[in-house]
Design an enzyme around this catalytic site. Structure first.
Site, PDB file in Angstrom:
ATOM      1  N   GLY A  24      -1.366   1.768   1.051  1.00  0.00           N
ATOM      2  CA  GLY A  24      -2.219   0.618   0.747  1.00  0.00           C
ATOM      3  C   GLY A  24      -3.370   0.968  -0.177  1.00  0.00           C
ATOM      4  N   CYS A  25      -4.415   0.138  -0.103  1.00  0.00           N
ATOM      5  CA  CYS A  25      -5.453   0.134  -1.138  1.00  0.00           C
ATOM      6  C   CYS A  25      -6.388   1.347  -1.141  1.00  0.00           C
ATOM      7  CB  CYS A  25      -6.283  -1.140  -1.016  1.00  0.00           C
ATOM      8  SG  CYS A  25      -5.352  -2.622  -1.419  1.00  0.00           S
ATOM      9  N   PHE A  26      -6.435   2.119  -0.056  1.00  0.00           N
ATOM     10  CA  PHE A  26      -7.335   3.284  -0.063  1.00  0.00           C
ATOM     11  C   PHE A  26      -6.717   4.492  -0.759  1.00  0.00           C
ATOM     12  CE2 PHE A  26      -5.070   3.648   4.054  1.00  0.00           C
ATOM     13  CZ  PHE A  26      -4.560   4.934   3.956  1.00  0.00           C
TER      14      PHE A  26
END
Length: 389
Positions: free
Chosen positions: A163-165
């Site tokens: 995901g986004c991290f």
């Protein structure tokens, strides 16, 4: 006879890991955010949902996004009506797209980074590949190795579904690889295509609709290594420290689940509040050893999960508006490209710094921070040191 300690010392690099080159790429298909609601509701056969369309229009207007790039064209979507439905079995069709297109888009970004680096690709010793767009065996790392013609002995690491991290994660991992393996040159690639998450609208799942208003496609690549050769390599940023943490009381705040219907996206309302509440703790832990407490003295690269996150972080830390300029610019021009975003922002920052004649790659400042936020809630914090222009 040598000792283990002597061998270990010889294996390690002398200096900190540095980013030596950055490359980015997007699909050719560009969508205008102002006309996207009309297109989205038409292509998903949802124009009868008038109130929901108005809601989606407001989401798009508030998104601070001007345009996004998407591999999924109208033609592809018409050929795959199940992808356009809200919850129709469509994983096979989505997988068929992403297992081919994710490595291809990554290749374009990697080639740009390798060209800027200026060294033969045979010098690449490690590959770190990250995507939240589909899964396969052998993975996208293997496919990219073949597409680029890297050495068969290149040491690969594949990260799926982070995901986004994960833009922060790949940098943290590459830093450790570069500093612990003398002469290592790590190719880092993040490649994201929204074909896994695209779906029609539903009253019952507004957080999915938020994703449809925010997410875009893109790939970015870095070359990372320690002890750059001053005659051949040009460092852009030094990587000083890197940390990861799970925020307290944040379970279920951002979730994604791979199902027959594709990757479903779930979001609690108070994600911006959770991030802004805890961000100062991460900053203090990262910068206290350096004696830095003024967050406006740093250059900023923050994953632009959405405008509300940026607004609340800015308010909580009393940041000057220009601090998140590069971050907001990338959000505006590309949307939220998940893991690739922070790499795009690094690229934007060094280019804007050069264009404006500033004396470092970090907007004329010495120290900076890179933040990744994503499922968990997980936060990645990377301390950067700029390089004199």
């Amino acid at each position: 006879m040598v000792t283990v300690e002597e061998v270990r010392k010889a294996q390690r690099a002398q200096g900190p890991a540095t980013i030596m080159a950055i490359g980015t790429s997007t699909p050719q298909n560009c969508v205008d955010q102002s006309t996207y609601p009309d297109y989205y509701f038409r292509i998903t056969n949802s124009e009868h949902l008038v109130e929901l369309k108005e809601k989606f229009k407001r989401m798009c207007e508030k998104s601070m996004i001007k345009k996004r790039y998407m591999y999924l064209t109208e033609e592809i979507l018409k050929e795959n009506p199940n992808i356009c439905a809200y919850m129709a079995p469509s994983l096979d069709a989505r997988q068929d797209i992403v297992v081919v297109e994710v490595p291809k888009l990554g290749k374009e970004a990697a080639q740009k980074a390798i060209k800027e680096w200026g060294q033969p690709k045979s010098k690449i010793t490690h590959l770190v590949f990250c995507t939240t767009s589909g899964v396969d065996m052998p993975g996208a790392d293997y496919q990219l190795t073949k597409l680029l013609g890297l050495q068969p002995s290149v040491k690969r690491f594949m990260m799926y579904q982070q995901g986004c991290f994960a833009g922060g994660t790949v940098i943290r991992l590459a830093k450790d690889l570069a500093e612990n393996n003398k002469g290592a040159r790590v190719l880092v690639v993040c490649s994201e295509i929204t074909a896994v998450t695209f779906r029609g609208p539903s009253d019952a799942h507004l957080d999915s609709l938020v994703g449809q208003a925010l997410f875009g496609d893109g790939a970015a690549a870095l070359i990372i290594g320690s002890d750059p050769d001053p005659d051949l390599e040009r460092p852009l940023f030094q990587l000083v420290s890197a940390a990861q943490t799970i925020l307290p009381d944040s379970g279920g705040a951002i979730d994604g689940h791979l199902r027959e219907v594709g990757l479903t996206f779930h979001l609690l309302k108070d994600v911006p509040g959770l991030i802004s509440k805890h961000i100062e703790k991460s900053l203090n832990e990262a910068f206290q050893p350096l004696g830095i407490h003024d967050w406006n003295s740093l250059f900023w690269i923050a994953h632009p999960g959405g405008p509300a996150i940026l607004d609340q972080v800015e308010e909580k830390l009393e940041l000057k508006p220009e601090k998140l300029r590069a971050t907001r610019h990338v959000l505006s021009e590309y949307g939220n490209m998940s893991s690739a975003c922070v790499l795009f922002i690094l690229d934007e920052m060094r280019k804007a710094s050069s264009k404006e004649g500033l004396n470092t790659t970090g907007e004329g400042l010495e120290w900076g921070v890179l933040f990744g936020f994503g499922p968990g809630l997980t936060v990645e914090t990377v301390v950067l040191h700029s390089v004199s222009a």
